[in-house]
Design a protein around this motif. Structure first.
Motif, PDB file in Angstrom:
ATOM      1  N   ILE A  16       0.886  -1.169   0.000  1.00 56.21           N
ATOM      2  CA  ILE A  16       0.000   0.000   0.000  1.00 56.21           C
ATOM      3  C   ILE A  16       0.913   1.206   0.000  1.00 56.21           C
ATOM      4  N   PHE A  50      -2.899   0.429  -3.976  1.00 58.60           N
ATOM      5  CA  PHE A  50      -2.775  -0.959  -3.542  1.00 58.60           C
ATOM      6  C   PHE A  50      -2.275  -1.824  -4.681  1.00 58.60           C
ATOM      7  N   TYR A  81      -8.478  -8.479   1.225  1.00 57.14           N
ATOM      8  CA  TYR A  81      -9.217  -7.220   1.166  1.00 57.14           C
ATOM      9  C   TYR A  81     -10.642  -7.492   0.726  1.00 57.14           C
TER      10      TYR A  81
END
Length: 137
Positions: A16, A50, A81
């Motif tokens: 990230i 991401f 996620y």
């Protein structure tokens, strides 16, 4: 800030290149069931920041509600996620995935009316750096 993380088996690695915001402990039944715990600690990230740097082919998904998917490692089952088709700019990440120390802290416990009946959010329980002393190793 570059934040890195891996699934339990290490097959999927993520990065990230930004911040994690709006971190919460979610007690809803969906988060409890998908995590197998009393609650899931989630934060939001920008999808443009991401990337999956390793193991993309091992990423599987499950549509829990129309347009809402949970993405996980097909080898170890670790949640990676969640995505929402109505807001593709944001992803919800499980903080247990993160290896890099972060400054952000949870803001709240959410959906506490749906919490596990055995969880009393008791912060006064004893704390140990390893197994509890009574546990046989």
């Amino acid at each position: 800030m570059l934040i890195q993380g891996r699934c339990l088996c290490g097959a999927i690695a993520v990065e990230i290149n930004g911040d994690i915001s709006d971190i919460i402990h979610c007690h809803c039944s969906l988060c409890r069931k998908s995590s197998g715990t009393a609650y899931a600690t989630n934060g939001f990230i920008n999808s443009s920041e991401f990337s999956i740097t390793q193991g993309q082919a091992l990423l599987s998904s499950y549509e829990v509600k129309p347009g809402k998917e949970r993405h996980f490692c097909s080898r170890c089952g670790s949640p990676i996620y969640s995505s929402n088709r109505e807001n593709p700019q944001k992803l919800r990440i499980r903080l247990g995935l993160i290896d890099t120390p972060i400054e952000a802290r949870p803001l709240s416990h959410n959906f506490v009316s749906s919490k596990a009946t055995w969880d009393n959010l008791d912060d006064t329980l004893p704390r140990y750096d390893g197994f509890e002393p009574s546990r046989e190793k």
